[in-house]
Scaffold this active site. Sequence first.
Site, PDB file in Angstrom:
ATOM      1  N   SER A   9      43.990  42.795  38.917  1.00  0.00           N
ATOM      2  CA  SER A   9      44.277  44.211  38.720  1.00  0.00           C
ATOM      3  C   SER A   9      43.184  45.020  39.391  1.00  0.00           C
ATOM      4  O   SER A   9      42.138  44.476  39.784  1.00  0.00           O
ATOM      5  CB  SER A   9      44.300  44.514  37.215  1.00  0.00           C
ATOM      6  N   TYR A  40      41.813  44.375  28.436  1.00  0.00           N
ATOM      7  CA  TYR A  40      42.542  44.152  29.686  1.00  0.00           C
ATOM      8  C   TYR A  40      41.560  44.096  30.852  1.00  0.00           C
ATOM      9  O   TYR A  40      41.652  43.216  31.722  1.00  0.00           O
ATOM     10  CB  TYR A  40      43.563  45.273  29.888  1.00  0.00           C
TER      11      TYR A  40
END
Length: 257
Positions: free
Chosen positions: A148, A161
């Site tokens: 990400s 996350y």
Amino acid sequence: MNARDLFDLSGKTALITGSSGGLGLAMARGLAEAGAAVILNGRDASKLDAAAQALIAAGHKVTTAVFDVSNEAAVMAAFDGFDRAGTAIDILINNAGIQFRKPMVDLAAEDWRRVIETNLTSAFLIGRESARRMIARGRGGKIINIGSLTSEVARATVAPYTAAKGGIKQLTRSMAAEWAAHGIQANAIGPGYIVTDMNTALVEDARFDAWVRGRTPSGRWGTPDDLIGAAVFLASPASTYVNGQIIYVDGGMLAVL
């Protein structure tokens, strides 16, 4: 080998986790269109079957594997099943992931662990089982982890996350360090802001939508199909000397201030 053959996945079998929709399904379709047989994974059998039927209707070779990627016993059982069926996984895309937004001072340890286990520990577990078999077969393989933008930078309220995706970057490098000698290439893709179900609330937030479009040099959100090219490249013979890298597919967001 000519340029066309470099991207040919005929005769290969790919397992894509979290592939009943979104990024996983788009990458599965891309690999199937490049010639691979694909195994779709998820926890919702009916949703997974619907995704598989759509690909089968398009003429692709597709099977499904319903199991929880964060549960070690379930992962081991799934790979035992692949072994019994004579299924040799040549390409693995560790895509399964979840998001959970809450300030760290309000974050419960249970929620932290759930995000870490789904986004990071699962990639270790499935990568380990895939690599064990790739090494034993002696013909190498491809492992693609999904990172990400938060593999590089942080945003408020998504600490678990961010930690998990930062971990994905380093896990990918560790896989390359240990398995490159066996002909396994382990790389990662770092998507930018992509229109998926997980990001629906952000897409529908006018202020955030404007920020993404203004912050991204390409001036738009990404789509799941934007990841297909990178996925096919990293799954194919074209990337044989690429190892331990993360390719950001983000419209240029990380390149600018």
